[in-house]
Write a protein that holds these residues in place. Structure first.
Motif, mmCIF file in Angstrom:
data_model
loop_
_atom_site.group_PDB
_atom_site.id
_atom_site.type_symbol
_atom_site.label_atom_id
_atom_site.label_comp_id
_atom_site.label_asym_id
_atom_site.label_seq_id
_atom_site.Cartn_x
_atom_site.Cartn_y
_atom_site.Cartn_z
ATOM 1 N N ALA A 212 -12.504 32.172 -3.595
ATOM 2 C CA ALA A 212 -12.856 30.917 -4.264
ATOM 3 C C ALA A 212 -13.888 31.152 -5.362
ATOM 4 C CB ALA A 212 -13.386 29.911 -3.245
ATOM 5 N N THR A 213 -14.859 32.009 -5.091
ATOM 6 C CA THR A 213 -15.896 32.326 -6.082
ATOM 7 C C THR A 213 -15.300 33.040 -7.290
ATOM 8 O OG1 THR A 213 -17.490 32.565 -4.275
ATOM 9 C CG2 THR A 213 -18.122 33.434 -6.420
ATOM 10 N N ILE A 214 -14.447 34.016 -7.031
ATOM 11 C CA ILE A 214 -13.811 34.766 -8.122
ATOM 12 C C ILE A 214 -12.920 33.856 -8.954
ATOM 13 C CG2 ILE A 214 -12.149 36.595 -8.650
ATOM 14 C CD1 ILE A 214 -13.185 38.062 -6.149
ATOM 15 N N PHE A 215 -12.126 33.042 -8.280
ATOM 16 C CA PHE A 215 -11.208 32.145 -8.982
ATOM 17 C C PHE A 215 -11.961 31.118 -9.829
ATOM 18 C CE2 PHE A 215 -7.846 32.818 -5.437
ATOM 19 C CZ PHE A 215 -7.450 34.005 -6.048
ATOM 20 N N ALA A 216 -13.095 30.613 -9.298
ATOM 21 C CA ALA A 216 -13.895 29.651 -10.069
ATOM 22 C C ALA A 216 -14.432 30.288 -11.343
ATOM 23 C CB ALA A 216 -15.052 29.132 -9.213
ATOM 24 N N GLY A 217 -14.709 31.596 -11.272
ATOM 25 C CA GLY A 217 -15.258 32.286 -12.425
ATOM 26 C C GLY A 217 -14.233 32.670 -13.471
ATOM 27 N N ILE A 218 -12.992 32.944 -13.042
ATOM 28 C CA ILE A 218 -12.006 33.447 -13.998
ATOM 29 C C ILE A 218 -11.116 32.365 -14.594
ATOM 30 C CG2 ILE A 218 -11.963 35.697 -12.868
ATOM 31 C CD1 ILE A 218 -9.295 34.960 -11.623
ATOM 32 N N GLU A 219 -11.028 31.197 -13.929
ATOM 33 C CA GLU A 219 -10.168 30.163 -14.508
ATOM 34 C C GLU A 219 -10.882 29.484 -15.676
ATOM 35 O OE1 GLU A 219 -9.077 27.263 -11.638
ATOM 36 O OE2 GLU A 219 -11.068 26.382 -11.487
ATOM 37 N N ALA A 220 -10.082 28.949 -16.576
ATOM 38 C CA ALA A 220 -10.645 28.384 -17.807
ATOM 39 C C ALA A 220 -11.495 27.154 -17.547
ATOM 40 C CB ALA A 220 -9.504 28.044 -18.781
ATOM 41 N N HIS A 221 -10.989 26.243 -16.711
ATOM 42 C CA HIS A 221 -11.693 24.985 -16.469
ATOM 43 C C HIS A 221 -11.513 24.554 -15.016
ATOM 44 C CE1 HIS A 221 -12.277 24.559 -20.777
ATOM 45 N NE2 HIS A 221 -10.973 24.710 -20.971
ATOM 46 N N PRO A 222 -12.470 23.790 -14.471
ATOM 47 C CA PRO A 222 -12.336 23.298 -13.102
ATOM 48 C C PRO A 222 -11.305 22.162 -13.009
ATOM 49 C CG PRO A 222 -14.335 22.433 -14.096
ATOM 50 C CD PRO A 222 -13.764 23.432 -15.067
ATOM 51 N N ASN A 223 -10.965 21.805 -11.805
ATOM 52 C CA ASN A 223 -10.003 20.733 -11.575
ATOM 53 C C ASN A 223 -10.510 19.404 -12.139
ATOM 54 O OD1 ASN A 223 -7.694 19.470 -10.486
ATOM 55 N ND2 ASN A 223 -8.820 18.880 -8.653
ATOM 56 N N GLY A 224 -9.652 18.721 -12.895
ATOM 57 C CA GLY A 224 -10.020 17.429 -13.480
ATOM 58 C C GLY A 224 -10.533 17.493 -14.903
ATOM 59 N N TYR A 225 -10.826 18.698 -15.385
ATOM 60 C CA TYR A 225 -11.332 18.858 -16.749
ATOM 61 C C TYR A 225 -10.248 18.419 -17.743
ATOM 62 C CZ TYR A 225 -13.304 21.155 -20.877
ATOM 63 O OH TYR A 225 -13.820 21.417 -22.122
ATOM 64 N N PRO A 226 -10.578 17.692 -18.815
ATOM 65 C CA PRO A 226 -11.914 17.325 -19.341
ATOM 66 C C PRO A 226 -12.290 15.878 -19.065
ATOM 67 C CG PRO A 226 -10.305 17.127 -21.079
ATOM 68 C CD PRO A 226 -9.528 17.471 -19.827
ATOM 69 N N LYS A 227 -11.802 15.300 -17.990
ATOM 70 C CA LYS A 227 -12.021 13.879 -17.702
ATOM 71 C C LYS A 227 -13.494 13.492 -17.743
ATOM 72 C CE LYS A 227 -10.992 10.323 -14.264
ATOM 73 N NZ LYS A 227 -10.352 10.026 -12.951
ATOM 74 N N TYR A 228 -14.373 14.336 -17.213
ATOM 75 C CA TYR A 228 -15.797 14.006 -17.149
ATOM 76 C C TYR A 228 -16.639 14.814 -18.124
ATOM 77 C CZ TYR A 228 -14.118 12.007 -12.778
ATOM 78 O OH TYR A 228 -13.400 11.287 -11.837
ATOM 79 N N GLY A 229 -15.992 15.351 -19.155
ATOM 80 C CA GLY A 229 -16.716 16.131 -20.145
ATOM 81 C C GLY A 229 -16.965 17.554 -19.678
ATOM 82 N N GLU A 230 -17.903 18.231 -20.321
ATOM 83 C CA GLU A 230 -18.220 19.600 -19.951
ATOM 84 C C GLU A 230 -18.978 19.626 -18.611
ATOM 85 O OE1 GLU A 230 -17.270 22.425 -21.465
ATOM 86 O OE2 GLU A 230 -16.105 21.126 -22.799
ATOM 87 N N PRO A 231 -18.762 20.658 -17.798
ATOM 88 C CA PRO A 231 -19.494 20.761 -16.526
ATOM 89 C C PRO A 231 -20.998 20.696 -16.732
ATOM 90 C CG PRO A 231 -17.725 22.381 -16.600
ATOM 91 C CD PRO A 231 -17.806 21.772 -17.977
ATOM 92 N N THR A 232 -21.671 19.881 -15.935
ATOM 93 C CA THR A 232 -23.113 19.701 -16.032
ATOM 94 C C THR A 232 -23.801 20.365 -14.850
ATOM 95 O OG1 THR A 232 -22.785 17.562 -17.131
ATOM 96 C CG2 THR A 232 -24.978 18.015 -16.200
ATOM 97 N N VAL A 233 -24.659 21.329 -15.128
ATOM 98 C CA VAL A 233 -25.387 22.052 -14.075
ATOM 99 C C VAL A 233 -26.834 21.588 -14.092
ATOM 100 C CG1 VAL A 233 -26.096 24.302 -13.200
ATOM 101 C CG2 VAL A 233 -23.853 24.037 -14.287
ATOM 102 N N LEU A 234 -27.314 21.099 -12.945
ATOM 103 C CA LEU A 234 -28.667 20.554 -12.836
ATOM 104 C C LEU A 234 -29.465 21.317 -11.790
ATOM 105 C CD1 LEU A 234 -27.721 16.756 -12.753
ATOM 106 C CD2 LEU A 234 -28.484 18.059 -14.741
ATOM 107 N N ILE A 235 -30.735 21.545 -12.082
ATOM 108 C CA ILE A 235 -31.628 22.174 -11.108
ATOM 109 C C ILE A 235 -32.220 21.127 -10.184
ATOM 110 C CG2 ILE A 235 -33.747 23.517 -10.818
ATOM 111 C CD1 ILE A 235 -33.174 24.864 -13.450
#
Length: 234
Positions: free
Chosen positions: A100-123
């Protein structure tokens, strides 16, 4: 917390507050909690079947199927049998989360993209996050590490219970490192807006999703069986 042994089974010490009432409450709460855990695994198993088959059977129907499988697999009650199943389960879990980790890194976009815009990473949580949403996120993280409720039963059936602290340290260190890395890496690629629980749902490629999720089957069954076995002997 102290431990007491009854008939070869270790129970959490319920007499920190002596009396029949505390003993009764503990005897009711622990099996009830384990029952909720079993229900959770039936639900995740149903999600897996929905993902793989795309069948018209409802989630309740799939949950019933998983519950029946778990029931028959829980019939062997000895820890020696569960230990063998647990070893296989740990191996397949490692493969699953690694994929799952490898696949998340190598695929172009996550599921549902671009419905909610670019992925947002928050601390830190975004402004406006409700208490319910924050607690739900916290509980999703905590659930990964709550196997400790079954620890008394493991100690009861060990050949040498004095070895248990070493095993506990090894397992805890390994799981904290593994799940922290996996969670952080998958989140970095899927962001807050596309992240799901379980994380397999965040994968946009259906083949990636099904392959990585499939390796979790032994774990989905085993953990439900483990909780059933412990609660049945409580």
């Amino acid at each position: 917390m102290g431990m007491v042994v009854h008939g070869g089974h270790v129970h959490p010490e319920q007499h920190l507050h002596p009396g029949k009432t505390s003993d009764t409450h503990a005897s009711n709460i622990v099996p009830s909690k384990l029952t909720l855990f079993k229900g959770f695994h039936c639900l995740v198993g149903a999600k897996y079947l929905n993902t793989i088959t795309n069948h018209g059977v409802c989630t309740i129907g799939f949950s019933a199927i998983v519950a029946c499988i778990s029931f028959f697999c829980s019939l062997p009650r000895t820890f020696s049998t569960l230990a063998k199943l647990g070893t296989a389960s740990a191996f397949f879990t490692f493969i699953s989360v690694l994929l799952a980790t490898i696949f998340a890194g190598i695929e172009a976009h996550p599921n549902g993209y671009p419905k909610y815009g670019e992925p947002t990473v928050l601390i830190i949580p975004a402004a406006g996050t409700t208490f319910v949403a924050g607690m739900n996120a916290f509980m999703n993280i905590s659930y990964t590490f709550i196997g400790q409720i079954t620890i008394p039963s493991f100690i009861a059936e060990m050949k040498d219970p004095r070895d248990f602290p070493k095993a506990l340290w090894a397992v805890t260190i390994a799981e904290v490192i593994l799940f922290s890395l996996v969670g952080a890496i998958v989140y970095a690629y899927t962001g807050t807006n596309y992240n799901t629980a379980p994380a397999f749902g965040s994968l946009g490629n259906e083949t990636f999703k099904k392959v990585s999720f499939s390796f979790m089957i032994p774990t989905l069954i085993f953990l439900g069986v483990l909780y059933a076995s412990v609660s049945a002997r409580f």
